[in-house]
Design a protein around this motif. Structure first.
Motif, PDB file in Angstrom:
ATOM      1  N   ASP A  27       0.798  -1.247  -0.003  1.00 18.33           N
ATOM      2  CA  ASP A  27       0.086  -0.005   0.145  1.00 18.33           C
ATOM      3  C   ASP A  27       0.796   1.283  -0.273  1.00 18.33           C
ATOM      4  OD1 ASP A  27      -2.242  -1.636   0.073  1.00 18.33           O
ATOM      5  OD2 ASP A  27      -2.802  -1.368   1.857  1.00 18.33           O
ATOM      6  N   ALA A  28       1.973   1.177   0.804  1.00 18.74           N
ATOM      7  CA  ALA A  28       2.801   2.380   0.481  1.00 18.74           C
ATOM      8  C   ALA A  28       3.768   2.558  -0.471  1.00 18.74           C
ATOM      9  CB  ALA A  28       3.763   2.279   1.734  1.00 18.74           C
ATOM     10  N   TYR A  29       3.810   1.412  -1.265  1.00 18.30           N
ATOM     11  CA  TYR A  29       4.525   1.373  -2.726  1.00 18.30           C
ATOM     12  C   TYR A  29       4.344   2.501  -3.500  1.00 18.30           C
ATOM     13  CZ  TYR A  29       6.246  -0.911  -6.843  1.00 18.30           C
ATOM     14  OH  TYR A  29       6.840  -1.050  -7.886  1.00 18.30           O
ATOM     15  N   LEU A  30       2.762   2.586  -3.796  1.00 20.76           N
ATOM     16  CA  LEU A  30       2.346   3.605  -4.816  1.00 20.76           C
ATOM     17  C   LEU A  30       2.159   5.143  -4.288  1.00 20.76           C
ATOM     18  CD1 LEU A  30      -0.341   1.270  -6.922  1.00 20.76           C
ATOM     19  CD2 LEU A  30       1.845   1.879  -7.520  1.00 20.76           C
ATOM     20  N   LEU A  31       1.685   5.001  -3.107  1.00 12.84           N
ATOM     21  CA  LEU A  31       1.643   6.411  -2.649  1.00 12.84           C
ATOM     22  C   LEU A  31       2.772   7.155  -2.424  1.00 12.84           C
ATOM     23  CD1 LEU A  31      -0.347   8.318  -1.144  1.00 12.84           C
ATOM     24  CD2 LEU A  31       0.031   7.411   1.005  1.00 12.84           C
ATOM     25  N   PHE A  32       3.869   6.526  -1.899  1.00 10.75           N
ATOM     26  CA  PHE A  32       5.171   7.214  -1.718  1.00 10.75           C
ATOM     27  C   PHE A  32       6.313   6.765  -3.051  1.00 10.75           C
ATOM     28  CE2 PHE A  32       3.726   6.116   2.726  1.00 10.75           C
ATOM     29  CZ  PHE A  32       3.388   7.520   2.816  1.00 10.75           C
ATOM     30  N   LEU A  33       5.457   6.433  -4.035  1.00 12.32           N
ATOM     31  CA  LEU A  33       6.561   6.142  -5.270  1.00 12.32           C
ATOM     32  C   LEU A  33       7.328   7.037  -5.453  1.00 12.32           C
ATOM     33  CD1 LEU A  33       7.276   4.123  -7.483  1.00 12.32           C
ATOM     34  CD2 LEU A  33       5.306   4.793  -8.811  1.00 12.32           C
ATOM     35  N   PRO A  34       6.644   8.528  -5.644  1.00 10.39           N
ATOM     36  CA  PRO A  34       7.555   9.708  -6.053  1.00 10.39           C
ATOM     37  C   PRO A  34       8.860   9.965  -5.350  1.00 10.39           C
ATOM     38  CG  PRO A  34       5.226  10.177  -6.275  1.00 10.39           C
ATOM     39  CD  PRO A  34       5.491   8.964  -5.404  1.00 10.39           C
ATOM     40  N   THR A  35       8.873   9.061  -3.891  1.00 12.16           N
ATOM     41  CA  THR A  35       9.985   9.601  -3.269  1.00 12.16           C
ATOM     42  C   THR A  35      11.071   8.362  -3.425  1.00 12.16           C
ATOM     43  OG1 THR A  35       9.265   8.340  -1.230  1.00 12.16           O
ATOM     44  CG2 THR A  35       8.338  10.789  -1.599  1.00 12.16           C
ATOM     45  N   ALA A  36      10.950   7.666  -4.425  1.00 11.92           N
ATOM     46  CA  ALA A  36      11.774   6.540  -4.380  1.00 11.92           C
ATOM     47  C   ALA A  36      13.266   6.542  -4.704  1.00 11.92           C
ATOM     48  CB  ALA A  36      11.082   5.527  -5.814  1.00 11.92           C
ATOM     49  N   LEU A  37      13.607   7.718  -4.876  1.00 16.78           N
ATOM     50  CA  LEU A  37      14.912   8.252  -5.269  1.00 16.78           C
ATOM     51  C   LEU A  37      15.822   8.373  -3.818  1.00 16.78           C
ATOM     52  CD1 LEU A  37      14.997  10.357  -8.216  1.00 16.78           C
ATOM     53  CD2 LEU A  37      15.510   8.106  -8.030  1.00 16.78           C
ATOM     54  N   CYS A  38      15.048   8.540  -2.613  1.00 11.43           N
ATOM     55  CA  CYS A  38      15.697   8.777  -1.434  1.00 11.43           C
ATOM     56  C   CYS A  38      16.293   7.850  -0.921  1.00 11.43           C
ATOM     57  CB  CYS A  38      14.540   9.104  -0.609  1.00 11.43           C
ATOM     58  SG  CYS A  38      15.211   9.995   0.970  1.00 11.43           S
ATOM     59  N   GLY A  39      17.565   7.998  -0.540  1.00 11.70           N
ATOM     60  CA  GLY A  39      18.233   6.775   0.218  1.00 11.70           C
ATOM     61  C   GLY A  39      19.776   6.544  -0.611  1.00 11.70           C
ATOM     62  N   GLY A  40      20.512   6.003   0.032  1.00 17.93           N
ATOM     63  CA  GLY A  40      21.974   5.907  -0.637  1.00 17.93           C
ATOM     64  C   GLY A  40      21.943   4.900  -1.505  1.00 17.93           C
ATOM     65  N   GLN A  41      20.938   4.011  -1.629  1.00 15.33           N
ATOM     66  CA  GLN A  41      21.001   2.711  -2.591  1.00 15.33           C
ATOM     67  C   GLN A  41      20.395   3.067  -3.951  1.00 15.33           C
ATOM     68  OE1 GLN A  41      20.647  -1.081  -0.644  1.00 15.33           O
ATOM     69  NE2 GLN A  41      20.354   0.054   1.282  1.00 15.33           N
ATOM     70  N   ALA A  42      19.655   4.221  -3.870  1.00 12.27           N
ATOM     71  CA  ALA A  42      18.727   4.562  -4.963  1.00 12.27           C
ATOM     72  C   ALA A  42      19.758   4.834  -6.502  1.00 12.27           C
ATOM     73  CB  ALA A  42      17.864   5.464  -4.814  1.00 12.27           C
ATOM     74  N   SER A  43      19.271   4.126  -7.362  1.00 12.74           N
ATOM     75  CA  SER A  43      19.966   4.697  -8.808  1.00 12.74           C
ATOM     76  C   SER A  43      19.079   4.728 -10.060  1.00 12.74           C
ATOM     77  CB  SER A  43      21.149   3.409  -9.092  1.00 12.74           C
ATOM     78  OG  SER A  43      20.265   2.378  -9.351  1.00 12.74           O
ATOM     79  N   TYR A  44      19.252   5.535 -10.831  1.00 11.18           N
ATOM     80  CA  TYR A  44      18.337   5.755 -11.864  1.00 11.18           C
ATOM     81  C   TYR A  44      19.063   6.103 -13.018  1.00 11.18           C
ATOM     82  CZ  TYR A  44      19.004  10.950 -11.157  1.00 11.18           C
ATOM     83  OH  TYR A  44      19.532  11.961 -11.189  1.00 11.18           O
ATOM     84  N   THR A  45      18.513   5.937 -14.606  1.00  9.59           N
ATOM     85  CA  THR A  45      19.029   6.478 -15.667  1.00  9.59           C
ATOM     86  C   THR A  45      17.796   6.944 -16.613  1.00  9.59           C
ATOM     87  OG1 THR A  45      18.901   4.225 -16.650  1.00  9.59           O
ATOM     88  CG2 THR A  45      21.036   4.749 -15.768  1.00  9.59           C
ATOM     89  N   VAL A  46      18.149   8.002 -17.136  1.00 11.09           N
ATOM     90  CA  VAL A  46      17.072   8.585 -18.095  1.00 11.09           C
ATOM     91  C   VAL A  46      17.251   7.805 -19.144  1.00 11.09           C
ATOM     92  CG1 VAL A  46      16.273  10.409 -19.395  1.00 11.09           C
ATOM     93  CG2 VAL A  46      17.151  10.717 -16.967  1.00 11.09           C
ATOM     94  N   THR A  47      16.561   6.979 -19.968  1.00 11.42           N
ATOM     95  CA  THR A  47      16.595   6.081 -20.964  1.00 11.42           C
ATOM     96  C   THR A  47      15.876   6.827 -22.407  1.00 11.42           C
ATOM     97  OG1 THR A  47      14.368   5.020 -20.520  1.00 11.42           O
ATOM     98  CG2 THR A  47      16.236   4.193 -19.435  1.00 11.42           C
ATOM     99  N   GLY A  48      15.174   7.893 -22.364  1.00 12.46           N
ATOM    100  CA  GLY A  48      14.604   8.417 -23.446  1.00 12.46           C
ATOM    101  C   GLY A  48      13.366   9.142 -23.071  1.00 12.46           C
ATOM    102  N   GLU A  49      12.378   9.051 -24.288  1.00 15.46           N
ATOM    103  CA  GLU A  49      10.992   9.748 -24.097  1.00 15.46           C
ATOM    104  C   GLU A  49       9.989   8.995 -24.759  1.00 15.46           C
ATOM    105  OE1 GLU A  49       9.766  11.192 -27.025  1.00 15.46           O
ATOM    106  OE2 GLU A  49      11.442  10.269 -27.796  1.00 15.46           O
ATOM    107  N   LYS A  50       8.816   9.093 -24.344  1.00 18.92           N
ATOM    108  CA  LYS A  50       7.581   8.543 -25.285  1.00 18.92           C
ATOM    109  C   LYS A  50       6.505   9.534 -25.265  1.00 18.92           C
ATOM    110  CE  LYS A  50       4.902   4.484 -24.933  1.00 18.92           C
ATOM    111  NZ  LYS A  50       4.743   2.972 -24.206  1.00 18.92           N
ATOM    112  N   LEU A  51       5.903   9.560 -26.451  1.00 16.68           N
ATOM    113  CA  LEU A  51       4.637  10.521 -26.599  1.00 16.68           C
ATOM    114  C   LEU A  51       3.373   9.684 -26.175  1.00 16.68           C
ATOM    115  CD1 LEU A  51       3.859  13.032 -27.822  1.00 16.68           C
ATOM    116  CD2 LEU A  51       3.345  11.875 -29.871  1.00 16.68           C
ATOM    117  N   VAL A  52       2.534  10.229 -25.127  1.00 18.42           N
ATOM    118  CA  VAL A  52       1.432   9.729 -24.475  1.00 18.42           C
ATOM    119  C   VAL A  52       0.557  10.570 -24.710  1.00 18.42           C
ATOM    120  CG1 VAL A  52       0.421   8.554 -22.410  1.00 18.42           C
ATOM    121  CG2 VAL A  52       2.987   8.096 -22.882  1.00 18.42           C
TER     122      VAL A  52
END
Length: 256
Positions: A139-164
């Motif tokens: 239940d917390a997974y989706l509500l707090f999803l926008p904060t997923a980059l918090c913490g020392g173990q978080a990683s991310y890459t920008v892979t491109g874009e998509k027209l929706v």
């Protein structure tokens, strides 16, 4: 007839402007004008800022929906201390019993009350807490999803874009094995570069993806999404209650 033509022209102009804005954002990405750090900043700004999230401690929220309900049915309610992990769960079990579970999301220890009676069997108590901990994480997974980059173990890459539709969304691959809400997160987040708001989520381990909406000011300067609509057209997860609180009476975590 004239007003109808005027309305059509207005909608057409609006469509062109939106498309032009999206193309400008895409051009900025292609030309390297928007860095990964810029996008991370936009993500945090869209929900009120990283500092506000880090400073926030107490949360009250409820959740309705999910196709994999196993322990509780209907609306599930939580009080949560992000700092200590103390949590209070209230809900109706799939056996139609009223449950109050006072536990810790970090240690998985606590007490269980079914229909107002405390469970004395340690094994049964541990089993219930394990199930409720799983409910909390989902239940917390989706509500707090926008904060997923918090913490020392978080990683991310920008892979491109998509027209929706008329929106061109930036696609970000996110992986965080240890979020502040205890749930590991891995998947693709689709973000509106203009607003920084998350618009879609596709988890790596799930073919069903979600459209994100219902952004709500929950207090403490934070804004979080409260409505998630599944791509299978049958899944809808909502958060009727979502609030960041200044404090919570400690007895709420120790007394039913």
């Amino acid at each position: 007839m004239k007003s109808r033509i005027t309305e059509m022209m207005h909608n057409f102009v609006k469509f062109i402007l939106n498309l032009f804005t999206a193309l400008l954002a895409f051009a900025a990405i292609v030309q390297g004008q928007v860095s990964d750090s810029d996008i991370e900043t936009k993500l945090w700004d869209a929900i009120g800022g990283k500092k506000n999230w880090e400073d926030a401690r107490y949360f009250m929220f409820s959740c309705v929906g999910r196709e994999d309900e196993s322990f509780a049915q209907g609306e599930r309610k939580y009080l949560w201390d992000k700092k200590t992990g103390s949590c209070r769960f209230e809900g109706i079990t799939t056996d139609d019993e009223a449950a109050i579970v006072l536990f810790n999301t970090k240690t998985a220890e606590g007490t269980v009350y079914i229909n107002g009676v405390k469970l004395d069997n340690p094994r049964t108590t541990a089993d219930v807490i394990a199930e409720v901990s799983d409910e909390f994480e989902k239940d917390a997974y989706l509500l707090f999803l926008p904060t997923a980059l918090c913490g020392g173990q978080a990683s991310y890459t920008v892979t491109g874009e998509k027209l929706v539709g008329t929106q061109r969304l930036v696609v970000i691959n996110i992986k965080n094995p240890k979020t502040s809400f205890e749930t590991p997160v891995e998947g693709q987040l689709y973000v509106d570069l203009q607003t920084g708001q998350a618009k879609r989520w596709r988890a790596s381990n799930n073919t069903n993806h979600f459209t994100i909406s219902g952004f709500k000011d929950i207090g403490g300067g934070l804004v979080l999404p409260t409505r998630f609509t599944g791509s299978d057209a049958s899944t809808s997860i909502t958060y009727p209650i979502a609030a960041a609180l200044v404090n919570i009476e400690e007895q709420k975590f120790i007394k039913p």
